[in-house]
Motif scaffolding. Structure first.
Motif, mmCIF file in Angstrom:
data_model
loop_
_atom_site.group_PDB
_atom_site.id
_atom_site.type_symbol
_atom_site.label_atom_id
_atom_site.label_comp_id
_atom_site.label_asym_id
_atom_site.label_seq_id
_atom_site.Cartn_x
_atom_site.Cartn_y
_atom_site.Cartn_z
ATOM 1 N N GLU A 202 -10.335 -3.357 -5.240
ATOM 2 C CA GLU A 202 -10.885 -4.346 -4.316
ATOM 3 C C GLU A 202 -9.807 -5.326 -3.840
ATOM 4 N N GLU A 203 -8.888 -5.695 -4.724
ATOM 5 C CA GLU A 203 -7.806 -6.604 -4.340
ATOM 6 C C GLU A 203 -6.875 -5.932 -3.330
ATOM 7 N N GLY A 204 -6.615 -4.646 -3.532
ATOM 8 C CA GLY A 204 -5.783 -3.917 -2.587
ATOM 9 C C GLY A 204 -6.418 -3.852 -1.212
ATOM 10 N N LEU A 205 -7.720 -3.589 -1.174
ATOM 11 C CA LEU A 205 -8.425 -3.519 0.106
ATOM 12 C C LEU A 205 -8.390 -4.860 0.835
ATOM 13 N N LYS A 206 -8.517 -5.941 0.090
ATOM 14 C CA LYS A 206 -8.455 -7.265 0.712
ATOM 15 C C LYS A 206 -7.040 -7.566 1.183
ATOM 16 N N ALA A 207 -6.043 -7.220 0.387
ATOM 17 C CA ALA A 207 -4.655 -7.545 0.726
ATOM 18 C C ALA A 207 -4.218 -6.903 2.033
ATOM 19 N N ILE A 208 -4.640 -5.671 2.271
ATOM 20 C CA ILE A 208 -4.149 -4.975 3.471
ATOM 21 C C ILE A 208 -4.830 -5.452 4.744
ATOM 22 N N GLU A 209 -5.763 -6.391 4.618
ATOM 23 C CA GLU A 209 -6.305 -7.027 5.810
ATOM 24 C C GLU A 209 -5.279 -7.974 6.438
ATOM 25 N N PHE A 210 -4.296 -8.429 5.633
ATOM 26 C CA PHE A 210 -3.241 -9.281 6.165
ATOM 27 C C PHE A 210 -2.202 -8.383 6.828
ATOM 28 N N PRO A 211 -1.954 -8.556 8.121
ATOM 29 C CA PRO A 211 -1.177 -7.573 8.881
ATOM 30 C C PRO A 211 0.265 -7.400 8.456
ATOM 31 N N ASN A 212 0.851 -8.394 7.780
ATOM 32 C CA ASN A 212 2.262 -8.288 7.415
ATOM 33 C C ASN A 212 2.484 -7.834 5.978
ATOM 34 N N VAL A 213 1.419 -7.448 5.298
ATOM 35 C CA VAL A 213 1.570 -6.850 3.963
ATOM 36 C C VAL A 213 2.086 -5.426 4.146
ATOM 37 N N SER A 214 3.308 -5.168 3.681
ATOM 38 C CA SER A 214 3.949 -3.876 3.902
ATOM 39 C C SER A 214 3.658 -2.866 2.805
ATOM 40 N N SER A 215 3.283 -3.346 1.615
ATOM 41 C CA SER A 215 3.078 -2.410 0.508
ATOM 42 C C SER A 215 2.067 -2.957 -0.476
ATOM 43 N N VAL A 216 1.445 -2.032 -1.189
ATOM 44 C CA VAL A 216 0.566 -2.377 -2.300
ATOM 45 C C VAL A 216 0.981 -1.539 -3.498
ATOM 46 N N GLN A 217 1.220 -2.223 -4.595
ATOM 47 C CA GLN A 217 1.518 -1.534 -5.847
ATOM 48 C C GLN A 217 0.248 -1.526 -6.694
ATOM 49 N N ILE A 218 -0.125 -0.329 -7.175
ATOM 50 C CA ILE A 218 -1.394 -0.189 -7.879
ATOM 51 C C ILE A 218 -1.263 0.881 -8.945
ATOM 52 N N ILE A 219 -2.026 0.743 -10.018
ATOM 53 C CA ILE A 219 -2.019 1.759 -11.067
ATOM 54 C C ILE A 219 -2.725 3.003 -10.550
ATOM 55 N N TYR A 220 -2.011 4.127 -10.620
ATOM 56 C CA TYR A 220 -2.580 5.402 -10.207
ATOM 57 C C TYR A 220 -1.954 6.489 -11.060
ATOM 58 N N ASN A 221 -2.792 7.184 -11.791
ATOM 59 C CA ASN A 221 -2.322 8.282 -12.631
ATOM 60 C C ASN A 221 -3.521 9.165 -12.994
ATOM 61 N N LEU A 222 -3.299 10.161 -13.807
ATOM 62 C CA LEU A 222 -4.381 11.073 -14.198
ATOM 63 C C LEU A 222 -5.556 10.355 -14.849
ATOM 64 N N PHE A 223 -5.309 9.176 -15.418
ATOM 65 C CA PHE A 223 -6.355 8.413 -16.084
ATOM 66 C C PHE A 223 -6.874 7.254 -15.236
ATOM 67 N N ARG A 224 -6.351 7.101 -14.016
ATOM 68 C CA ARG A 224 -6.837 6.046 -13.112
ATOM 69 C C ARG A 224 -6.858 6.611 -11.695
ATOM 70 N N GLN A 225 -7.899 7.351 -11.373
ATOM 71 C CA GLN A 225 -7.944 8.091 -10.116
ATOM 72 C C GLN A 225 -8.732 7.401 -9.002
ATOM 73 N N ARG A 226 -9.352 6.279 -9.289
ATOM 74 C CA ARG A 226 -10.215 5.641 -8.294
ATOM 75 C C ARG A 226 -9.509 5.275 -6.987
ATOM 76 N N PRO A 227 -8.229 4.843 -6.983
ATOM 77 C CA PRO A 227 -7.608 4.470 -5.706
ATOM 78 C C PRO A 227 -7.669 5.558 -4.639
ATOM 79 N N ALA A 228 -7.753 6.821 -5.042
ATOM 80 C CA ALA A 228 -7.761 7.922 -4.071
ATOM 81 C C ALA A 228 -9.085 8.045 -3.334
ATOM 82 N N GLU A 229 -10.127 7.369 -3.793
ATOM 83 C CA GLU A 229 -11.448 7.545 -3.173
ATOM 84 C C GLU A 229 -11.561 6.877 -1.804
ATOM 85 N N LEU A 230 -11.105 5.651 -1.687
ATOM 86 C CA LEU A 230 -11.223 4.891 -0.445
ATOM 87 C C LEU A 230 -9.922 4.179 -0.106
ATOM 88 N N PHE A 231 -9.336 3.543 -1.094
ATOM 89 C CA PHE A 231 -8.197 2.670 -0.829
ATOM 90 C C PHE A 231 -7.029 3.393 -0.166
#
Length: 329
Positions: free
Chosen positions: A159-188
């Protein structure tokens, strides 16, 4: 080493980067010599992206990076550092203090011996910060002043990533993503791609679990977060073992092991799984020595995973891991 374009910047970076938390601290003892050898091995393998933070060893990580790059000479890799966790107390109001944020950036510039930093990321700030445009305005001012070229955020939650990318000059988001944390691939990931935002996948080996080398009796030193932060005592619980209870995770690791081909380590396999996601710009495994760094880099050379394997790993996540983490982060 394969390259990927870093979001809306003009830079391309290696798809496997170097996470410099471990050479800073809270991962057990890493000697100065081992830290330098790990970073040199990563750079020798073609890695051109380094992720660090001002609090990793209270500047130790940044200073080691500067030392290695000074000794090597030549073109500099893309270096992303972070700010915010030096705030005491670490509360949302602190991110509105322009002088303090500028002081943090100036300290990182000095530590890294770089006039204009490639990338500075807000370092897992409280959720309220993502609802404060003035914070991002301060970052815009630092870009205009020539202190930084671009900025991004490191987040705990989708949810924080989705909110952050609403700001147009945010160039990157660092987020936990691995075999045990797959949720970012659903929407974000889809939303980040749509906005041309780079994705930095952190904690890719679930704090070492996905190396396949840990056992129930594995001991960690007192200064290792895997000993002192399993329940979120020092920072977000999700940063340690991806938030999965240790014993649950060990069982899942054994289930993953059957899919690892004989010519790859489990770490290489776990990193290659992440790189199957085209929304990911760079994955940043850490390394405490040269051998680990070289092994991580080899993930870029592995062949693509086939669909039956990917399907099996999705099912494993849903049945064994998702109940513990999916809705929390």
């Amino acid at each position: 080493m394969k390259q990927r374009t870093f979001g809306n910047t003009t830079r391309s970076v290696s798809e496997v980067g170097f996470g410099a938390w471990a050479i800073g601290g809270t991962w057990g003892e890493v000697s100065h010599a081992d830290a330098k050898q790990a970073l040199n091995a990563a750079l020798d393998a073609g890695i051109t992206f380094i992720d660090t933070a001002d609090v990793y060893g209270d500047g130790r990580s940044e200073k080691i990076i500067a030392e290695v790059l000074r000794e090597r000479g030549g073109a500099s890799p893309f270096i992303a550092t972070k700010l915010g966790r030096r705030l005491d107390p670490h509360v949302a109001a602190g991110y509105n203090n322009a002088q303090q944020l500028n002081d943090f950036v100036d300290r990182s510039r000095e530590n890294l011996q770089i006039e204009t930093l490639d990338m500075v990321q807000l370092h897992c700030p409280p959720t309220e910060v993502y609802y404060q445009p003035e914070v991002f305005g301060i970052m815009d001012e630092m870009v205009a002043a020539g202190k930084i070229r671009a900025y991004g955020v490191s987040v705990e939650k989708v949810e924080e990533g989705l909110k952050a990318i609403e700001f147009p000059n945010v160039s990157s988001v660092q987020i936990i993503y691995n075999l045990f944390r797959q949720r970012p691939a659903e929407l974000f990931f889809r939303e980040a791609q749509r906005r041309n935002v780079a994705i930095i996948a952190r904690v890719p080996l679930a704090s070492g679990l996905l190396t396949g080398k840990m056992r129930a009796d594995t001991a960690f030193s007192a200064d290792d977060h895997r000993a002192f932060n399993r329940n979120g005592e020092a920072f977000d619980k999700g940063e340690t073992f991806s938030g999965v209870p240790f014993e649950v995770a060990l069982e899942a690791v054994e289930a993953v092991r059957r899919y690892v081909p004989g010519d790859a380590t489990m770490a290489e396999f776990a990193l290659r799984w992440i790189l199957m996601e085209q929304a990911v710009t760079v994955v940043i495994p850490g390394a405490k020595n040269a051998q680990q760094a070289a092994t991580n880099a080899r993930a870029s050379t592995l062949p693509a995973l086939d669909e039956p394997t990917l399907a099996a790993l999705r099912d494993l996540y849903q049945t064994q891991i998702a109940p513990w983490v999916h809705q929390r982060w």
